[in-house]
Design a protein around this motif. Structure first.
Motif, PDB file in Angstrom:
ATOM      1  N   VAL A 121       0.527   1.716  -9.613  1.00 26.49           N
ATOM      2  CA  VAL A 121       1.585   1.296  -8.549  1.00 26.49           C
ATOM      3  C   VAL A 121       2.960   0.242  -8.874  1.00 26.49           C
ATOM      4  CG1 VAL A 121       1.293   0.887  -6.477  1.00 26.49           C
ATOM      5  CG2 VAL A 121       0.209   2.528  -7.633  1.00 26.49           C
ATOM      6  N   PRO A 122       3.945   0.176  -8.619  1.00 29.43           N
ATOM      7  CA  PRO A 122       4.786  -1.511  -8.783  1.00 29.43           C
ATOM      8  C   PRO A 122       4.057  -1.565  -7.254  1.00 29.43           C
ATOM      9  CG  PRO A 122       5.751   0.996  -7.866  1.00 29.43           C
ATOM     10  CD  PRO A 122       4.877   2.162  -8.155  1.00 29.43           C
ATOM     11  N   LEU A 123       4.332  -3.134  -7.432  1.00 24.46           N
ATOM     12  CA  LEU A 123       4.441  -4.050  -6.458  1.00 24.46           C
ATOM     13  C   LEU A 123       5.244  -4.639  -6.659  1.00 24.46           C
ATOM     14  CD1 LEU A 123       0.464  -4.537  -6.950  1.00 24.46           C
ATOM     15  CD2 LEU A 123       1.327  -3.410  -5.286  1.00 24.46           C
ATOM     16  N   PRO A 124       5.920  -5.317  -5.269  1.00 30.74           N
ATOM     17  CA  PRO A 124       7.415  -6.388  -5.341  1.00 30.74           C
ATOM     18  C   PRO A 124       6.659  -7.736  -6.388  1.00 30.74           C
ATOM     19  CG  PRO A 124       6.360  -6.275  -3.626  1.00 30.74           C
ATOM     20  CD  PRO A 124       5.398  -4.597  -4.358  1.00 30.74           C
ATOM     21  N   SER A 125       8.469  -7.922  -6.344  1.00 30.96           N
ATOM     22  CA  SER A 125       7.342  -9.910  -7.339  1.00 30.96           C
ATOM     23  C   SER A 125       6.693 -10.470  -5.888  1.00 30.96           C
ATOM     24  CB  SER A 125       8.584  -9.947  -7.843  1.00 30.96           C
ATOM     25  OG  SER A 125       9.335  -9.203  -8.457  1.00 30.96           O
TER      26      SER A 125
ATOM     27  N   VAL B 289      -6.874   4.152  -1.225  1.00 33.59           N
ATOM     28  CA  VAL B 289      -5.563   3.910  -1.012  1.00 33.59           C
ATOM     29  C   VAL B 289      -5.424   1.918  -1.000  1.00 33.59           C
ATOM     30  CG1 VAL B 289      -3.527   3.566  -0.012  1.00 33.59           C
ATOM     31  CG2 VAL B 289      -4.600   5.594  -0.545  1.00 33.59           C
ATOM     32  N   LYS B 290      -6.667   1.408  -0.101  1.00 33.57           N
ATOM     33  CA  LYS B 290      -7.447   0.360   0.639  1.00 33.57           C
ATOM     34  C   LYS B 290      -8.223  -0.363   1.246  1.00 33.57           C
ATOM     35  CE  LYS B 290      -4.953  -2.304   4.148  1.00 33.57           C
ATOM     36  NZ  LYS B 290      -4.128  -2.799   4.443  1.00 33.57           N
ATOM     37  N   VAL B 291      -8.410  -1.497   0.938  1.00 31.04           N
ATOM     38  CA  VAL B 291      -9.275  -1.961   1.619  1.00 31.04           C
ATOM     39  C   VAL B 291      -9.266  -2.259   2.752  1.00 31.04           C
ATOM     40  CG1 VAL B 291     -11.293  -3.518   1.444  1.00 31.04           C
ATOM     41  CG2 VAL B 291     -10.724  -2.409  -0.589  1.00 31.04           C
ATOM     42  N   SER B 292      -9.952  -2.207   4.073  1.00 31.75           N
ATOM     43  CA  SER B 292      -9.156  -2.739   5.398  1.00 31.75           C
ATOM     44  C   SER B 292     -10.576  -3.865   6.325  1.00 31.75           C
ATOM     45  CB  SER B 292      -9.184  -1.988   6.288  1.00 31.75           C
ATOM     46  OG  SER B 292      -9.296  -2.323   7.456  1.00 31.75           O
ATOM     47  N   HIS B 293     -10.467  -5.018   6.289  1.00 31.45           N
ATOM     48  CA  HIS B 293     -11.815  -5.493   7.020  1.00 31.45           C
ATOM     49  C   HIS B 293     -11.383  -5.758   8.379  1.00 31.45           C
ATOM     50  CE1 HIS B 293     -13.542  -7.289   3.863  1.00 31.45           C
ATOM     51  NE2 HIS B 293     -12.151  -7.065   2.779  1.00 31.45           N
TER      52      HIS B 293
ATOM     53  N   LEU C 187      -9.351 -16.239   2.710  1.00 30.73           N
ATOM     54  CA  LEU C 187      -8.626 -15.592   1.936  1.00 30.73           C
ATOM     55  C   LEU C 187      -9.196 -14.806   0.839  1.00 30.73           C
ATOM     56  CD1 LEU C 187      -7.286 -19.029   1.251  1.00 30.73           C
ATOM     57  CD2 LEU C 187      -5.845 -17.314   2.852  1.00 30.73           C
ATOM     58  N   HIS C 188      -9.863 -14.717   0.751  1.00 30.16           N
ATOM     59  CA  HIS C 188     -10.941 -13.961  -0.261  1.00 30.16           C
ATOM     60  C   HIS C 188     -10.429 -12.295   0.578  1.00 30.16           C
ATOM     61  CE1 HIS C 188     -13.159 -11.239  -3.053  1.00 30.16           C
ATOM     62  NE2 HIS C 188     -13.669 -11.086  -1.945  1.00 30.16           N
ATOM     63  N   LYS C 189     -10.769 -11.998   1.718  1.00 29.69           N
ATOM     64  CA  LYS C 189     -10.395 -10.730   2.350  1.00 29.69           C
ATOM     65  C   LYS C 189      -9.272 -10.382   2.524  1.00 29.69           C
ATOM     66  CE  LYS C 189     -15.272 -10.970   5.549  1.00 29.69           C
ATOM     67  NZ  LYS C 189     -15.515 -11.085   5.964  1.00 29.69           N
ATOM     68  N   LEU C 190      -8.464 -11.347   2.906  1.00 30.12           N
ATOM     69  CA  LEU C 190      -6.957 -10.725   3.080  1.00 30.12           C
ATOM     70  C   LEU C 190      -6.606 -10.226   1.428  1.00 30.12           C
ATOM     71  CD1 LEU C 190      -6.068 -13.017   6.159  1.00 30.12           C
ATOM     72  CD2 LEU C 190      -6.308 -10.883   6.036  1.00 30.12           C
ATOM     73  N   ALA C 191      -6.500 -11.349   0.385  1.00 30.93           N
ATOM     74  CA  ALA C 191      -5.758 -11.117  -0.791  1.00 30.93           C
ATOM     75  C   ALA C 191      -6.997  -9.038  -1.013  1.00 30.93           C
ATOM     76  CB  ALA C 191      -6.367 -11.687  -1.230  1.00 30.93           C
ATOM     77  N   GLU C 192      -7.922  -9.495  -0.568  1.00 33.94           N
ATOM     78  CA  GLU C 192      -8.416  -8.299  -0.956  1.00 33.94           C
ATOM     79  C   GLU C 192      -7.810  -6.285  -0.391  1.00 33.94           C
ATOM     80  OE1 GLU C 192     -13.327  -5.600  -1.611  1.00 33.94           O
ATOM     81  OE2 GLU C 192     -12.657  -6.851   0.033  1.00 33.94           O
ATOM     82  N   GLU C 193      -7.039  -6.947   0.910  1.00 34.38           N
ATOM     83  CA  GLU C 193      -6.440  -6.018   1.928  1.00 34.38           C
ATOM     84  C   GLU C 193      -5.090  -5.941   1.200  1.00 34.38           C
ATOM     85  OE1 GLU C 193      -8.535  -6.709   5.911  1.00 34.38           O
ATOM     86  OE2 GLU C 193      -7.038  -7.519   5.847  1.00 34.38           O
ATOM     87  N   ASP C 194      -4.719  -6.797   0.979  1.00 30.23           N
ATOM     88  CA  ASP C 194      -3.659  -6.904   0.510  1.00 30.23           C
ATOM     89  C   ASP C 194      -2.989  -7.398  -1.483  1.00 30.23           C
ATOM     90  OD1 ASP C 194      -0.826  -6.944  -0.311  1.00 30.23           O
ATOM     91  OD2 ASP C 194      -0.111  -8.099   1.794  1.00 30.23           O
TER      92      ASP C 194
ATOM     93  N   ASP D  74       0.218  -1.619  -0.542  1.00 33.53           N
ATOM     94  CA  ASP D  74       0.143  -0.233   0.136  1.00 33.53           C
ATOM     95  C   ASP D  74       0.522   0.840  -0.146  1.00 33.53           C
ATOM     96  OD1 ASP D  74      -2.192  -1.248   0.490  1.00 33.53           O
ATOM     97  OD2 ASP D  74      -1.695  -1.866   2.380  1.00 33.53           O
ATOM     98  N   GLY D  75       2.147   1.183   0.151  1.00 38.07           N
ATOM     99  CA  GLY D  75       3.103   2.311   0.337  1.00 38.07           C
ATOM    100  C   GLY D  75       3.084   3.114  -1.304  1.00 38.07           C
ATOM    101  N   ALA D  76       3.108   2.555  -2.216  1.00 39.65           N
ATOM    102  CA  ALA D  76       3.635   3.624  -3.189  1.00 39.65           C
ATOM    103  C   ALA D  76       2.262   4.717  -3.152  1.00 39.65           C
ATOM    104  CB  ALA D  76       3.941   2.255  -4.227  1.00 39.65           C
ATOM    105  N   ARG D  77       1.079   3.634  -3.148  1.00 36.16           N
ATOM    106  CA  ARG D  77       0.051   4.095  -3.496  1.00 36.16           C
ATOM    107  C   ARG D  77      -0.585   5.119  -3.122  1.00 36.16           C
ATOM    108  NH1 ARG D  77      -3.822   0.301  -4.063  1.00 36.16           N
ATOM    109  NH2 ARG D  77      -3.269  -0.369  -6.219  1.00 36.16           N
TER     110      ARG D  77
END
Length: 675
Positions: A379-383, A294-298, A405-412, A89-92
């Motif tokens: 926004v560049p993301l690490p590999s 910037v991000k979604v949080s659950h 897992l869907h929620k966690l992947a939506e957050e990150d 989330d940092g770059a965004r």
């Protein structure tokens, strides 16, 4: 005279892991009166990410949001984690900030840790300054640190302070711009003191250097210096603000966040030099109220929150926004976040960092507003270099695991979940082992799902060395109609990467053509698992002959005959094992280049070349071919060899023959697993 700025200015705290960013945020909240003390649980709750995962790691694992008022103006702080696996989330967030503070350690040997962030800030065109933390424990001079940092920054570094030392400890500073001296008082504002006579020459030299740097972009100041005129303090301060806002220079200040020393001086600089939200809106092309997610949080009791920044104007509760693709978003509930606490707003001011609840149509990366919207941020993301096959410890949690897992992947956005059909497993991919460890701990704590994990299987393949002609016959009679299929095939190896090819050369009606597709399918069935236990690739099969029975032949019989012929042909074709080889591109500080090269060679890597990294002084790029089986643990090894700075990208390149003891070990392992 400082002109008050309306709205909220957003400041990002960035820098290497362990530099003390969260501690600095806490010190700023304390200095502003937002919290009553530093270092206890209540204070840490105010600065956000002090979850069990963060405590276990000893550092932040996600963005921390907080705010404070300082001398009548409001600031939002965005604390960006320093670990590679937690920067998604940092770059965004950085692109939306008005200014960034790069927090660094005073040890020159650790200066290179700031290189990736300084380069990113230069690429984003984001105004920034450097805060040297833990100055009270410095064992080297500020001059040595600046010499180490300068090659990492495109813009020149501007030393704003001269340390005052008692014995071998920094106990205060001289503000070079104001020509005033101060003594540190832990937990309290620094105390003005007379200018130390023994530092007159040092201060004069630092002052001259600072004015010369400012004069590079101020002709009037240059003329004053040439005439030996003393510039007014106001002119110096205004030039410093201009240097920062236009990225003409990077101010360097120092202090100690843990004892709150030098923090108020930093905050005064922020008040004068942080650009207004309108400047950031202009930089991003925002000309009317617009919210960027910037991000979604659950993680909050409020449910799904979309966190972002408002630019170009204010936003009222209930106001409707639209995304670029026409989705409607209603600001049903607006909140500000202060660590673990939240406050509902009827109206958010320009520049506010806020959270929208019940905004299900809004996803991370979206802009939403009332008219023309800026383009999406690149926004560049690490590999993703870490993959783990996971399954719930309790099978009853299968459905629960999928939703969590869907929620966690939506957050990150660096997390990816997929079903591996070949491995028959659920695969979780991420940046590194540290990140996946935090994700799995969070999965258990937040969602009550515990999982077991194992490394994903290497996708070995097999092929043959010599051509084979083989007959396959399937004949079965059990009363009534029987089963009969008879085929002759020619099997031959193909060039590596050619894949599978099938052709038929039936003459004279030896096999009716309606059975040919079934024969091909039977041959493909046999290729799913060859004699060594792995899928077969790079072979060509030609159906040349066979026979049939007018009553007993069927598609099923010929499919079975095709499978039998192929299985026997593969066994006689001198099968051999193939392993996947990846092209690996490592980016590393030059100080670690030789060690990284040795580490790759030790992993059976073939080094293809090494070149300096474009535009990065003291950095290299190493290209190599490395077997996939040797990539496990590479990310962690590279970190340990390079102060945590080396990173790599890997992509499949080709299949290579594997022989000898290594091949025998792989085949034996497959046999044991199949048993």
């Amino acid at each position: 005279m400082h002109e008050a700025i309306t709205g909220t200015r957003a400041i990002a705290l960035v820098g290497p892991a362990g530099a003390g960013k969260t501690c600095l945020a806490e010190a700023m909240l304390y200095a502003s009166g937002t919290i009553d003390r530093q270092g206890d649980t209540a204070a840490r709750n105010s600065v956000g990410d002090w979850s069990p995962e963060a405590r276990a790691r000893g550092g932040s694992t996600e963005l921390n949001l907080m705010g404070f008022d300082w001398l009548g103006e409001h600031f939002a702080l965005i604390d960006v984690p320093g670990g590679t696996g937690f920067q998604a989330d940092g770059a965004r967030a950085l692109a939306l900030a008005d200014l960034a503070i790069v927090v660094v350690d005073p040890d020159p040997a650790r200066a290179a840790l700031a290189a990736p962030m300084l380069r990113l800030l230069d690429e984003l065109g984001l105004p920034h300054l450097i805060f040297v933390n833990r100055i009270d424990g410095a064992r080297a001079s500020i001059g040595e640190l600046l010499e180490a940092l300068q090659p990492l920054s495109v813009s020149p570094l501007i030393a704003r302070q001269v340390p005052i030392t008692t014995g071998d400890k920094v106990t205060g500073f001289i503000d070079v711009a104001l020509e005033r001296a101060f003594h540190y008082r832990p937990g309290k504002p620094s105390e003005p003191i007379p200018m130390p006579a023994e530092l007159d020459a040092v201060e004069a030299q630092a002052r001259t250097r600072l004015l010369e740097q400012l004069a590079d972009h101020d002709d009037a100041l240059l003329e004053q210096l040439l005439m030996d005129e003393v510039p007014e303090p106001g002119r110096v301060l205004s030039d410093l603000a201009r240097e920062t806002s236009e990225n003409l220079g990077v101010s360097v200040l120092f202090g100690s966040a843990s004892s709150s020393c030098g923090v108020r001086r930093l905050m005064k600089a922020l008040r004068h030099e942080t650009p207004a939200p309108s400047a950031t809106a202009d930089r991003l092309g925002v000309d009317q109220p617009a919210f960027h997610a910037v991000k979604v949080s659950h993680a909050h009791q409020l449910g799904r929150l979309v966190i972002g920044r408002l630019l170009g104007g204010s936003l009222k509760e209930g106001q409707e926004l639209a995304t670029a693709d026409g989705r409607t978003v209603k600001a049903s509930a607006i909140f500000t976040l202060q660590g673990e606490r939240n406050q509902r707003l009827g109206e958010a001011p320009e520049g506010a960092v806020l959270a929208l609840a019940k905004a299900d149509a809004l996803n991370a990366g979206d802009w939403a507003g009332g008219g023309r919207l800026p383009p999406a941020l690149d926004v560049p993301l690490p590999s993703r270099n870490m993959r783990a096959a996971i399954q719930p410890a309790d099978r009853k949690d299968d459905v629960k695991l999928s939703g969590a897992l869907h929620k966690l992947a939506e957050e990150d956005p660096t997390l990816h979940v997929e079903h591996d059909e070949e491995d028959h497993s659920l695969v979780l991919s991420g940046v590194n082992d540290e990140q996946l460890g935090v994700v799995l701990a969070r999965l258990k704590r937040r969602h009550g799902v515990e999982v077991t994990q194992r490394p994903t299987k290497v996708r070995y393949r097999e092929s043959i060395r010599r051509p084979v002609t083989q007959r396959g016959r399937h004949k079965k009679q059990s009363g009534g109609h029987g089963q009969f299929g008879d085929v002759v095939i020619e099997l031959a190896p193909q060039d590596r990467g050619a894949g599978f090819a099938f052709a038929e050369q039936i003459h004279g009606g030896a096999i009716p053509r309606q059975y040919v597709p079934a024969i091909e399918q039977g041959i493909r069935d046999a290729c799913q698992k060859g004699p060594l236990g792995f899928p077969v690739v790079d072979v060509a099969v030609t159906l040349t002959d066979g026979s049939y029975h007018s009553v007993d032949s069927s598609e099923l019989a010929f499919r079975t005959a095709g499978r039998i012929a192929m299985q026997e042909a593969l066994g006689g074709g001198q099968p051999h094992l193939l392993e996947p080889v990846h092209k690996v591109l490592v980016t590393t500080p030059s100080t670690a280049t030789s060690k990284v090269g040795s580490a790759l060679a030790a992993r059976r890597g073939q080094l293809l070349g090494m070149v300096p990294r474009d535009g990065w002084t003291g950095w290299d790029r190493i290209e190599a071919l490395v077997p996939e089986a040797e990539l496990q643990g590479l990310e962690g090894e590279l970190r340990s060899l390079s102060q945590g700075l080396a990173t790599y990208e890997a992509s499949f390149d080709h299949l290579a023959e594997l022989n000898g003891a290594l091949a025998e070990k792989v085949v034996k392992g497959a046999e044991m697993e199949a048993a």
